[in-house]
Design a protein around this motif. Structure first.
Motif, PDB file in Angstrom:
ATOM      1  N   GLY A   1      44.284  34.256  70.149  1.00 38.14           N
ATOM      2  CA  GLY A   1      44.833  35.012  71.265  1.00 38.14           C
ATOM      3  C   GLY A   1      45.556  36.277  70.855  1.00 38.14           C
ATOM      4  O   GLY A   1      46.070  37.004  71.711  1.00 38.14           O
ATOM      5  N   THR A   2      45.623  36.565  69.563  1.00 36.25           N
ATOM      6  CA  THR A   2      46.299  37.770  69.104  1.00 36.25           C
ATOM      7  C   THR A   2      45.432  39.007  69.347  1.00 36.25           C
ATOM      8  O   THR A   2      44.211  38.907  69.499  1.00 36.25           O
ATOM      9  CB  THR A   2      46.637  37.666  67.608  1.00 36.25           C
ATOM     10  N   SER A   3      46.073  40.167  69.349  1.00 29.32           N
ATOM     11  CA  SER A   3      45.338  41.406  69.573  1.00 29.32           C
ATOM     12  C   SER A   3      44.335  41.672  68.448  1.00 29.32           C
ATOM     13  O   SER A   3      43.233  42.177  68.694  1.00 29.32           O
ATOM     14  CB  SER A   3      46.316  42.585  69.692  1.00 29.32           C
ATOM     15  N   ASP A   4      44.704  41.318  67.220  1.00 23.99           N
ATOM     16  CA  ASP A   4      43.788  41.510  66.096  1.00 23.99           C
ATOM     17  C   ASP A   4      42.547  40.631  66.244  1.00 23.99           C
ATOM     18  O   ASP A   4      41.430  41.066  65.937  1.00 23.99           O
ATOM     19  CB  ASP A   4      44.498  41.188  64.773  1.00 23.99           C
ATOM     20  N   PHE A   5      42.753  39.394  66.688  1.00 21.21           N
ATOM     21  CA  PHE A   5      41.616  38.489  66.874  1.00 21.21           C
ATOM     22  C   PHE A   5      40.717  39.003  67.988  1.00 21.21           C
ATOM     23  O   PHE A   5      39.490  38.970  67.888  1.00 21.21           O
ATOM     24  CB  PHE A   5      42.115  37.083  67.208  1.00 21.21           C
ATOM     25  N   ASN A   6      41.313  39.499  69.069  1.00 24.18           N
ATOM     26  CA  ASN A   6      40.526  40.054  70.167  1.00 24.18           C
ATOM     27  C   ASN A   6      39.730  41.277  69.723  1.00 24.18           C
ATOM     28  O   ASN A   6      38.583  41.471  70.141  1.00 24.18           O
ATOM     29  CB  ASN A   6      41.444  40.428  71.332  1.00 24.18           C
ATOM     30  N   LYS A   7      40.336  42.089  68.867  1.00 24.08           N
ATOM     31  CA  LYS A   7      39.633  43.268  68.353  1.00 24.08           C
ATOM     32  C   LYS A   7      38.450  42.864  67.479  1.00 24.08           C
ATOM     33  O   LYS A   7      37.382  43.479  67.531  1.00 24.08           O
ATOM     34  CB  LYS A   7      40.600  44.138  67.556  1.00 24.08           C
ATOM     35  N   SER A   8      38.658  41.826  66.669  1.00 28.80           N
ATOM     36  CA  SER A   8      37.562  41.360  65.813  1.00 28.80           C
ATOM     37  C   SER A   8      36.419  40.785  66.644  1.00 28.80           C
ATOM     38  O   SER A   8      35.245  40.958  66.297  1.00 28.80           O
ATOM     39  CB  SER A   8      38.080  40.314  64.825  1.00 28.80           C
ATOM     40  N   ILE A   9      36.759  40.103  67.749  1.00 29.66           N
ATOM     41  CA  ILE A   9      35.721  39.582  68.649  1.00 29.66           C
ATOM     42  C   ILE A   9      34.934  40.723  69.260  1.00 29.66           C
ATOM     43  O   ILE A   9      33.692  40.702  69.322  1.00 29.66           O
ATOM     44  CB  ILE A   9      36.357  38.710  69.745  1.00 29.66           C
ATOM     45  N   HIS A  10      35.657  41.745  69.729  1.00 26.38           N
ATOM     46  CA  HIS A  10      34.991  42.902  70.341  1.00 26.38           C
ATOM     47  C   HIS A  10      34.128  43.626  69.322  1.00 26.38           C
ATOM     48  O   HIS A  10      33.031  44.116  69.641  1.00 26.38           O
ATOM     49  CB  HIS A  10      36.031  43.847  70.932  1.00 26.38           C
ATOM     50  N   SER A  11      34.603  43.701  68.090  1.00 26.66           N
ATOM     51  CA  SER A  11      33.845  44.387  67.050  1.00 26.66           C
ATOM     52  C   SER A  11      32.563  43.635  66.697  1.00 26.66           C
ATOM     53  O   SER A  11      31.513  44.250  66.471  1.00 26.66           O
ATOM     54  CB  SER A  11      34.713  44.547  65.801  1.00 26.66           C
ATOM     55  N   TYR A  12      32.648  42.316  66.672  1.00 30.13           N
ATOM     56  CA  TYR A  12      31.490  41.510  66.266  1.00 30.13           C
ATOM     57  C   TYR A  12      30.496  41.309  67.411  1.00 30.13           C
ATOM     58  O   TYR A  12      29.287  41.485  67.233  1.00 30.13           O
ATOM     59  CB  TYR A  12      31.962  40.157  65.753  1.00 30.13           C
ATOM     60  N   PHE A  13      31.014  40.932  68.586  1.00 25.97           N
ATOM     61  CA  PHE A  13      30.131  40.621  69.710  1.00 25.97           C
ATOM     62  C   PHE A  13      29.856  41.821  70.612  1.00 25.97           C
ATOM     63  O   PHE A  13      28.949  41.762  71.441  1.00 25.97           O
ATOM     64  CB  PHE A  13      30.729  39.487  70.554  1.00 25.97           C
ATOM     65  N   GLY A  14      30.676  42.858  70.492  1.00 26.92           N
ATOM     66  CA  GLY A  14      30.491  44.002  71.366  1.00 26.92           C
ATOM     67  C   GLY A  14      30.933  43.721  72.780  1.00 26.92           C
ATOM     68  O   GLY A  14      30.476  44.375  73.729  1.00 26.92           O
ATOM     69  N   ALA A  15      31.816  42.752  72.956  1.00 25.77           N
ATOM     70  CA  ALA A  15      32.302  42.374  74.291  1.00 25.77           C
ATOM     71  C   ALA A  15      33.698  41.799  74.148  1.00 25.77           C
ATOM     72  O   ALA A  15      34.129  41.421  73.051  1.00 25.77           O
ATOM     73  CB  ALA A  15      31.368  41.355  74.939  1.00 25.77           C
ATOM     74  N   GLY A  16      34.412  41.718  75.269  1.00 26.48           N
ATOM     75  CA  GLY A  16      35.762  41.175  75.265  1.00 26.48           C
ATOM     76  C   GLY A  16      35.770  39.674  75.067  1.00 26.48           C
ATOM     77  O   GLY A  16      34.738  39.000  75.192  1.00 26.48           O
ATOM     78  N   SER A  17      36.948  39.147  74.774  1.00 29.43           N
ATOM     79  CA  SER A  17      37.079  37.714  74.543  1.00 29.43           C
ATOM     80  C   SER A  17      36.743  36.904  75.784  1.00 29.43           C
ATOM     81  O   SER A  17      36.255  35.777  75.680  1.00 29.43           O
ATOM     82  CB  SER A  17      38.497  37.384  74.062  1.00 29.43           C
TER      83      SER A  17
END
Length: 262
Positions: free
Chosen positions: A219-235
């Motif tokens: 739920g951290t901002s860094d984890f959300n950024k990594s999700i967006h970077s990998y999947f190309g979409a929000g959490s």
């Protein structure tokens, strides 16, 4: 429906011995944290509930499989279906019971972990060790409980696989074995599939990868950024996709259960 849930609870208690799993989940972290985990590793050991997290996972898979296979093994499914309950009600009652059992194991593990932590602090609360004890046994309860919640959410997919296999193979052993393998090897399989993503990008949305990311979501901002970077979409998209996978798996499990001959 309440009567059906009550009956499932009695089966879980008397037939599947859920209390044995609860006792082990309670005692194990007390023994582990006070006798086998060094001071520098205390905080990290809390993440695995003093070693009882594996007990919770295996217990959940075993109880899920047995709740269905034993009905057909013992022949109790016939008198159960001869009553006013539909197969959907029976299916839902069993899932609800297993989820309650899962939370019961978590509560006992949490209690054991908390007691083990307190005992360890008391054992090392001397004037020369007090500062170090406080540092190494510190715990962010908010992050800790959130991680447990995400672990439960991720486990819903494994439960669905066990349900599906136990109804297809009619074997609790096969379902439990597959569930345990999946729980241990999910991160490994996810890493293997990551190499195939280079061939076809949409493979990143495979259920194993999605389940693995959801299980460790912080739920951290860094984890959300990594999700967006990998999947190309929000959490939120990730959770929608995961929810769709879970619903499909449970729907398939119910479809098989509904078509099984008694």
């Amino acid at each position: 429906m309440f009567t059906l849930l009550k009956q499932e609870t009695m089966k879980a208690w008397k037939q599947n011995r859920v209390y044995i799993w609860a006792i082990i989940a309670f005692v194990l972290p007390i023994i582990t944290l006070t006798s086998f985990v060094p001071m520098a590793s205390q905080a990290s050991a809390y993440g695995s509930l003093g070693g009882s997290s594996i007990i919770i996972t295996i217990g959940m898979l075993v109880l899920t499989a047995l709740s269905f296979t034993q009905e057909f093994t013992f022949g109790t499914i016939r008198p159960l279906l001869s009553r006013q309950y539909s197969r959907l009600q029976i299916f839902l009652a069993k899932i609800i019971t297993v989820i309650v059992e899962y939370f019961l194991l978590i509560v006992f593990s949490l209690a054991g972990t908390a007691i083990g932590r307190l005992i360890f602090r008391a054992m090392h609360d001397g004037s020369t060790e007090k500062l170090y004890t406080t540092y190494y046994t510190s715990l962010d309860w908010k992050s800790f409980l959130f991680a447990l919640l995400m672990s439960f959410v991720g486990s819903l997919f494994l439960m669905a696989i066990v349900l599906l296999v136990s109804n297809i193979a009619k074997s609790s052993a096969a379902a439990i074995s597959l569930g345990i393998v999946m729980s241990v090897a999910t991160s490994i399989l996810s890493a293997v599939t990551s190499s195939l993503i280079q061939l076809w990008a949409p493979l990143k949305w495979n259920p194993l990868t999605v389940q693995n990311v959801v299980s460790y979501y912080s739920g951290t901002s860094d984890f959300n950024k990594s999700i967006h970077s990998y999947f190309g979409a929000g959490s939120w998209v990730l959770f929608v996709v995961y929810g769709a996978y879970v619903l499909v798996m449970y729907a398939l499990a119910y479809w098989v259960f509904n078509r099984r001959s008694v």
